[in-house]
Enzyme design. Sequence first.
Site, mmCIF file in Angstrom:
data_model
loop_
_atom_site.group_PDB
_atom_site.id
_atom_site.type_symbol
_atom_site.label_atom_id
_atom_site.label_comp_id
_atom_site.label_asym_id
_atom_site.label_seq_id
_atom_site.Cartn_x
_atom_site.Cartn_y
_atom_site.Cartn_z
ATOM 1 N N ALA A 63 0.863 -1.195 0.000
ATOM 2 C CA ALA A 63 0.000 0.000 0.000
ATOM 3 C C ALA A 63 0.891 1.234 0.000
ATOM 4 C CB ALA A 63 -0.925 -0.017 1.213
ATOM 5 N N HIS A 123 29.812 21.319 -13.743
ATOM 6 C CA HIS A 123 31.082 20.885 -13.131
ATOM 7 C C HIS A 123 31.855 19.899 -14.030
ATOM 8 C CE1 HIS A 123 29.464 22.505 -9.363
ATOM 9 N NE2 HIS A 123 30.595 22.249 -8.749
ATOM 10 N N GLU A 129 6.052 11.270 0.317
ATOM 11 C CA GLU A 129 4.894 12.152 0.569
ATOM 12 C C GLU A 129 4.035 12.314 -0.692
ATOM 13 O OE1 GLU A 129 5.090 15.157 3.430
ATOM 14 O OE2 GLU A 129 6.719 14.220 4.527
HETATM 15 N N1 CAA Z 1 -7.460 15.843 3.064
HETATM 16 C C1 CAA Z 1 -8.484 15.302 3.764
HETATM 17 N N2 CAA Z 1 -9.284 14.345 3.262
HETATM 18 C C2 CAA Z 1 -9.031 13.920 2.019
HETATM 19 C C3 CAA Z 1 -7.981 14.431 1.241
HETATM 20 C C4 CAA Z 1 -7.166 15.435 1.812
HETATM 21 N N3 CAA Z 1 -6.148 15.968 1.127
HETATM 22 N N4 CAA Z 1 -7.979 13.816 0.038
HETATM 23 C C5 CAA Z 1 -9.011 12.941 0.061
HETATM 24 N N5 CAA Z 1 -9.633 13.013 1.268
HETATM 25 C C6 CAA Z 1 -10.810 12.246 1.695
HETATM 26 C C7 CAA Z 1 -11.885 12.257 0.609
HETATM 27 O O1 CAA Z 1 -12.715 13.405 0.740
HETATM 28 C C8 CAA Z 1 -12.634 10.985 0.881
HETATM 29 O O2 CAA Z 1 -13.560 11.227 1.939
HETATM 30 P P1 CAA Z 1 -15.033 10.529 1.944
HETATM 31 O O3 CAA Z 1 -14.774 9.081 2.215
HETATM 32 O O4 CAA Z 1 -15.734 11.212 3.073
HETATM 33 O O5 CAA Z 1 -15.620 10.782 0.606
HETATM 34 C C9 CAA Z 1 -11.538 10.056 1.416
HETATM 35 O O6 CAA Z 1 -10.450 10.892 1.837
HETATM 36 C C10 CAA Z 1 -11.035 9.107 0.361
HETATM 37 O O7 CAA Z 1 -10.676 9.881 -0.768
HETATM 38 P P2 CAA Z 1 -10.384 9.252 -2.186
HETATM 39 O O8 CAA Z 1 -11.423 8.228 -2.500
HETATM 40 O O9 CAA Z 1 -10.127 10.368 -3.127
HETATM 41 O O10 CAA Z 1 -9.028 8.465 -1.880
HETATM 42 P P3 CAA Z 1 -8.095 7.619 -2.840
HETATM 43 O O11 CAA Z 1 -7.963 6.258 -2.312
HETATM 44 O O12 CAA Z 1 -8.497 7.794 -4.289
HETATM 45 O O13 CAA Z 1 -6.668 8.301 -2.554
HETATM 46 C C11 CAA Z 1 -4.853 9.717 -3.036
HETATM 47 C C12 CAA Z 1 -6.365 9.590 -2.801
HETATM 48 C C13 CAA Z 1 -4.634 11.186 -3.326
HETATM 49 C C14 CAA Z 1 -4.381 8.883 -4.183
HETATM 50 C C15 CAA Z 1 -4.122 9.309 -1.718
HETATM 51 O O14 CAA Z 1 -4.229 7.904 -1.497
HETATM 52 C C16 CAA Z 1 -2.671 9.665 -1.706
HETATM 53 O O15 CAA Z 1 -2.330 10.818 -1.431
HETATM 54 N N6 CAA Z 1 -1.794 8.695 -1.971
HETATM 55 C C17 CAA Z 1 -0.367 8.865 -1.804
HETATM 56 C C18 CAA Z 1 0.049 8.441 -0.433
HETATM 57 C C19 CAA Z 1 1.246 9.193 0.023
HETATM 58 O O16 CAA Z 1 1.420 10.376 -0.183
HETATM 59 N N7 CAA Z 1 2.090 8.485 0.769
HETATM 60 C C20 CAA Z 1 3.226 9.080 1.355
HETATM 61 C C21 CAA Z 1 3.684 8.249 2.497
HETATM 62 S S1 CAA Z 1 4.155 9.179 3.890
HETATM 63 C C22 CAA Z 1 5.705 9.724 3.615
HETATM 64 O O17 CAA Z 1 6.267 9.608 2.573
HETATM 65 C C23 CAA Z 1 6.269 10.451 4.790
HETATM 66 C C24 CAA Z 1 7.699 10.251 5.000
HETATM 67 O O18 CAA Z 1 8.100 9.526 5.930
HETATM 68 C C25 CAA Z 1 8.714 10.998 4.196
#
Ligand code: CAA
Length: 379
Positions: free
Chosen positions: A130, A338, A363
């Site tokens: 995931a 460089h 992220e």
């Molecule tokens: N803020 C709050 N809520 C949000 C949101 C946001 N930015 N984006 C979506 N939601 C909510 C939606 O409104 C929805 O709510 P409801 O169930 O009430 O309708 C719910 O979340 C689900 O939304 P989606 O169906 O749109 O979700 P999705 O499964 O299609 O995923 C995605 C959306 C943008 C692809 C998301 O999964 C994502 O950002 N994926 C990437 C993950 C990521 O960034 N991982 C990084 C790991 S952490 C890391 O790297 C940190 C580190 O240590 C350096």
Amino acid sequence: MEFALTEEQKMVQDMVRRFAENELKPIADELDRTERFPTETLKKMAELGLMSMLVPAEAGGTGMGAVAYSLALMEIARGCMSHAVTTSVTNMVCEAIYRFGTPEQHARYIPKIASGEYPAGAFALTEPNAGSDAGSLRATAVRDGDHYVLNGTKVFITSGSYAGVVMVAAKTDREAGKRGISVLLVEQGTPGMKVARKEEKMGQRASDTVQLVFEDCRVPVENLLGNEGDGFKIMLASLDGGRIGIASNSCGLAQAALESAAAYAKDRRQFGRPIADFQAIGFKLADMATQLDAARLLTLRAAQLKEQGRPYTQEASMAKVYATEMAQRAAREAIQIHGGYGYVREYPVERYLRDAMALTLYEGTSEIQRLVISRQLLA
Ligand code: CAA
């Protein structure tokens, strides 16, 4: 429209610039070689107020605001990218605890992060199966009396072996899909939590990146962050802010690459003059500076929207995708300027490129940022 920084923002920028110049830049190469987690300098940064910048003073933070935070990260990353990523993730966790936590959670965790008693905070969302599809995570947290019993594996966790507290996303309701995800605050050393593997990375090598395994790890119910079922939204909302952090780090790295390239171009002589005199080189520097400025403006715009309490999801993703890709281009061009010296370790630019390669991955990959932007455009 106002482009000027406030006096306070300028003071933060100056203070962090001096700190990074004196304390981070001189050790960045050694840290890259040894992969040593820089506990002492992180502690000094906490003492300067740099680990709780997004939390107001009344809750134990330094409340400098999202714009000053972004400026600070640009300076830290200009000195050392490993410190920058550790700092940005710690601030993201500290802010999430403030934003979604109870008064008891504020009192228990914010002072420890803010003071540096905890060397870092960590954010555990990603699992082996995931990544971009974060909502498909499989870790579970099953209620048993006053505890949740946590089981699962989290990968690529920044600061996972040093963080005093880790935000862990897990399913409390397996039938409810993304709405069955909750966040638990798990303290380092909780029985059942172990660091199963430390990654050897291409860049950002002094930042700790580990696999965390939870086996029947009992977490008190009072460590639930927000409500049961709100976990996915809490993680995504936190990442919106986190993405401004990574965009800021990217601008800092690109600034360092530009400065190295410009200094080298003025110094290096070929055909009887400094290579900076050749348009081929001057135009590269001009493009690097222009694109860096565009990234900075996108990043500060997203930070300002956040500070004003306005929606900024799309703007944070625009800043992240543009700034991270710009930083990679800047590091590549710095190497090109460089020549052969850019490919060897005598100069820092090869490290900049290795460090920059993580920016478009964590992220949220560039592809995920474009997905977020296009979904918002088309909604
Ligand atoms: N803020 C709050 N809520 C949000 C949101 C946001 N930015 N984006 C979506 N939601 C909510 C939606 O409104 C929805 O709510 P409801 O169930 O009430 O309708 C719910 O979340 C689900 O939304 P989606 O169906 O749109 O979700 P999705 O499964 O299609 O995923 C995605 C959306 C943008 C692809 C998301 O999964 C994502 O950002 N994926 C990437 C993950 C990521 O960034 N991982 C990084 C790991 S952490 C890391 O790297 C940190 C580190 O240590 C350096």
